[in-house]
Every structure is written in structure tokens, then in C-alpha cells.
Design a protein around this motif. Sequence first.
Motif, mmCIF file in Angstrom:
data_model
loop_
_atom_site.group_PDB
_atom_site.id
_atom_site.type_symbol
_atom_site.label_atom_id
_atom_site.label_comp_id
_atom_site.label_asym_id
_atom_site.label_seq_id
_atom_site.Cartn_x
_atom_site.Cartn_y
_atom_site.Cartn_z
ATOM 1 N N THR A 41 -5.913 16.511 -12.522
ATOM 2 C CA THR A 41 -6.989 17.430 -12.888
ATOM 3 C C THR A 41 -8.308 16.692 -13.064
ATOM 4 O OG1 THR A 41 -5.408 18.901 -13.998
ATOM 5 C CG2 THR A 41 -7.726 19.157 -14.572
ATOM 6 N N ILE A 75 -11.661 17.388 -10.836
ATOM 7 C CA ILE A 75 -12.965 17.711 -11.426
ATOM 8 C C ILE A 75 -14.038 16.741 -10.949
ATOM 9 C CG2 ILE A 75 -14.253 17.802 -13.597
ATOM 10 C CD1 ILE A 75 -11.684 18.860 -14.917
ATOM 11 N N ARG A 83 -14.910 17.661 -7.428
ATOM 12 C CA ARG A 83 -15.652 18.927 -7.351
ATOM 13 C C ARG A 83 -17.107 18.762 -7.764
ATOM 14 N NH1 ARG A 83 -13.059 24.550 -7.967
ATOM 15 N NH2 ARG A 83 -12.630 23.752 -5.879
ATOM 16 N N GLY A 119 -10.676 18.825 -4.686
ATOM 17 C CA GLY A 119 -11.860 19.132 -5.485
ATOM 18 C C GLY A 119 -13.036 19.628 -4.661
ATOM 19 N N SER A 168 -9.436 27.307 -6.787
ATOM 20 C CA SER A 168 -9.743 27.358 -8.215
ATOM 21 C C SER A 168 -8.914 26.321 -8.974
ATOM 22 C CB SER A 168 -9.455 28.752 -8.778
ATOM 23 O OG SER A 168 -8.058 29.021 -8.773
ATOM 24 N N LEU A 169 -9.421 25.918 -10.120
ATOM 25 C CA LEU A 169 -8.710 24.929 -10.931
ATOM 26 C C LEU A 169 -7.355 25.467 -11.368
ATOM 27 C CD1 LEU A 169 -8.678 22.238 -12.433
ATOM 28 C CD2 LEU A 169 -9.878 23.348 -14.323
ATOM 29 N N TYR A 224 -4.998 25.266 -8.477
ATOM 30 C CA TYR A 224 -4.734 23.850 -8.210
ATOM 31 C C TYR A 224 -3.673 23.312 -9.160
ATOM 32 C CZ TYR A 224 -5.493 18.792 -8.237
ATOM 33 O OH TYR A 224 -5.317 17.430 -8.194
#
Length: 246
Positions: A99, A103, A106, A157, A162-163, A166
Motif C-alpha cells: 500500500t 501511494i 500514485r 499506483g 482505487s486503493l 487494490y
Amino acid sequence: MIPKYQPRFNGKLKLLLLFISVVLLIIAAKQFNFPGILQTLVARVNSLGVWGAIAYIIIYNLATLLFIPGSLLTLKAGCLFGVVWGSIYVLIAALMGATLAFIIGRYCSRDWVARLLEKYPKFKAIDQAVAQEGWKIVLLTRLSPIFPFNLLNYAFGVTQISLKDYILGSLGILPGTVMYVYIGSLATDLATLDNTHQQVTPEAKMLQLSMQIIGLIATVGVTIYVTKIAQKALAKSMVMEGEGKR
């Protein structure tokens, strides 16, 4: 005129900085033997008591961000914590590291990619289509052994996935995690896991074979699935272009 071009410059600068950072991390990891350092730190986790699990998760996060393969760390989790807790700790650590990398990818390069896609409507359509089926694609790539885990974290990313999707799709690492942790739990000493020729039980070999079959199926599945989505997106894009010209 300067403000007009400033965002584009910033986007390219972010991508350049991300690329340079990744290259420097890889070079530093090899130059300073970060894998060896992390392995040494893991060996001391047992002496930390209740803080051992937290220390292990932090170490695993660093390995994920530094492009250091986590397979050996996963094996050692089995030896340190057993199958159940080892699997839980690895899953938490891997998802946290993935994660963080997502991020970073992204917010450092997504703007530049979005502007680039504006110039190529067909690729933009594919990107949007993939985003709609995001968690399924992430899940298949996580099950497939040919897609590098650490690199995919950053790569996803820059997509429109979408997170939430993901993270949901990233749960696909669970079968492989349990397999490596189980094999690691068979070792009586952490040092024996550094031996690539370690003997495994027939049950472990059967588990490895099962995971290889699942990985093969997932590899074929993600290839067919993404191709199908891309073809639909291209067809839709061409129809929209044709209507726009009328």
C-alpha cells in the motif's frame, strides 16, 4: 505563459524523481547489502519478546519498498511465529508495504500519466476499463508468479485502480504466503532457511506443486482477461471517435 506549462513540468519532474529514487534504492540495497542486514535483524526478532512481531513487520515493509524479495523473510516468519501467526504477520506486513508503494507511485507519477493518456484516447479507454475490473486483475497478478510483487506495487499506483480494489485484490498473496510460511515452520533453526537446498517434506512439495499450478492458471487467466478488456475498450473508443467525426 509560464503557469500553463508549469503543471506539465512538475509532472515530469515527479516521474523523474520517482525513477531516480527507485534506481538509487536498488543500487543502495545492493551496495550496502540491505538484504543481509535485514536478515540479521530478523534473526534478532526472537529476543524482542512482544515487540518481535512489530519489528518483523517494519523490516518486511522496508524490504518491500527497497525491492528486496520477501520470500526468505516469509520463510523465516514460519520458523519464528508458526504457521498461523506467521501467515498473519506476513500478510499484514506485505499489504502495508504494498500500500505504501502504491501511494508513492500514485502521488509521484499519476498526474503525469493522466496527462499523457489525454494524448492517446485509446490507451485512456483501456486504463479506464481496467480500473472498472481492478480488483480482479490485481488478484490474478498476485496469484501469478511471473509478475514481480514489489514492482507491481508501484506500477498499479499509476493506474486508475482505487486503493480499496487494490488492497482487496492484493489478498491474492494469501495462498503463496501460507505456503512459504508453512515450509519455513518446518525448519528448526533460522540459519537452515538460508540454505537454498533445504529439504522439504512430501506435503510441502505437494503444496509447492499446487501453487505452481494455480500460478500457471492465473497467468493464463490474467493474460486472456486483460486482452479481452483491452479489445472491448478499443472497440468502444473507436465507436466514440466515429460518432464524434459525424
